[in-house]
Write a protein that holds these residues in place. Structure first.
Motif, mmCIF file in Angstrom:
data_model
loop_
_atom_site.group_PDB
_atom_site.id
_atom_site.type_symbol
_atom_site.label_atom_id
_atom_site.label_comp_id
_atom_site.label_asym_id
_atom_site.label_seq_id
_atom_site.Cartn_x
_atom_site.Cartn_y
_atom_site.Cartn_z
ATOM 1 N N THR A 28 39.959 22.137 -14.885
ATOM 2 C CA THR A 28 40.244 23.520 -14.561
ATOM 3 C C THR A 28 41.137 23.749 -13.804
ATOM 4 O OG1 THR A 28 38.396 23.804 -13.041
ATOM 5 C CG2 THR A 28 37.956 23.740 -15.198
ATOM 6 N N PRO A 29 41.924 25.124 -13.605
ATOM 7 C CA PRO A 29 42.794 25.584 -12.705
ATOM 8 C C PRO A 29 42.087 26.156 -11.400
ATOM 9 C CG PRO A 29 42.694 27.189 -14.320
ATOM 10 C CD PRO A 29 41.669 26.262 -14.838
ATOM 11 N N PHE A 30 40.769 26.254 -11.191
ATOM 12 C CA PHE A 30 39.935 26.793 -10.221
ATOM 13 C C PHE A 30 40.324 26.206 -8.981
ATOM 14 C CE2 PHE A 30 37.459 27.934 -13.982
ATOM 15 C CZ PHE A 30 37.695 29.342 -13.970
ATOM 16 N N SER A 31 40.396 26.717 -7.918
ATOM 17 C CA SER A 31 40.494 26.509 -6.494
ATOM 18 C C SER A 31 39.301 26.404 -5.632
ATOM 19 C CB SER A 31 41.682 27.012 -5.830
ATOM 20 O OG SER A 31 42.784 26.963 -6.757
ATOM 21 N N GLN A 32 38.846 25.879 -4.519
ATOM 22 C CA GLN A 32 37.929 26.141 -3.819
ATOM 23 C C GLN A 32 38.330 27.207 -2.563
ATOM 24 O OE1 GLN A 32 35.225 24.322 -3.636
ATOM 25 N NE2 GLN A 32 35.692 22.982 -5.210
#
Length: 155
Positions: A28-32
């Protein structure tokens, strides 16, 4: 189109992915988190190991500590501390009723207070039916303004 002489240039953006943070089990392209100039946005943090497995299943105190440690890591990666946090959203799962809900809330809050400065951030807590996967009891997201930690409250 006319450009204003004092218009700011593009914002400085930094993706925050602290070492040891959990990552999605599918790409996924999600970031913290993200740092944009002096703003820092911490995505929802869970009590998970590096592979996304629940840590402290059934224990709101353990999960709260793990979540706040994860938020702390993202803040540090972006050059911020809890003193810089101006907004915090907490989502929690509690299927209890009556006094048990209050006891659950108090356990969670006692851990949270170990991290939050006085005065603390603006906060919202939402009781939800469930989080990403079964077993997660709390998720926290935050917004920080880097360098705002020296601001004092007015009464």
């Amino acid at each position: 189109m006319t450009q204003l002489a004092d218009a700011p240039g593009p914002a400085e953006r930094q993706r925050l992915m602290p070492r040891g943070s959990w990552d999605w089990h599918i790409p996924t392209p999600f970031s913290q988190g993200w740092r944009v100039d002096n703003l820092l946005f911490v995505g929802g943090q869970l009590s998970a190991d590096e592979h996304g497995n629940v840590l402290g299943e059934g224990d709101i105190e353990v999960q709260t500590r793990n979540v706040f440690d994860a938020v702390t890591r993202v803040l540090a990666e972006g050059g911020a501390t809890w003193r810089d946090v101006v907004k915090m959203n907490t989502y929690y799962v509690c299927e209890e009723k009556g006094d048990a809900v209050r006891e659950f809330w108090e356990k969670m809050t006692q851990v949270r207070l170990q991290y939050l400065p006085t005065p603390g951030p603006a906060g919202t807590a939402v009781r939800v039916a469930g989080l990403m996967y079964d077993g997660f009891l709390i998720e926290v997201e935050a917004i920080a303004v880097i360098g705002s930690g020296s601001i004092t409250a007015t009464s």
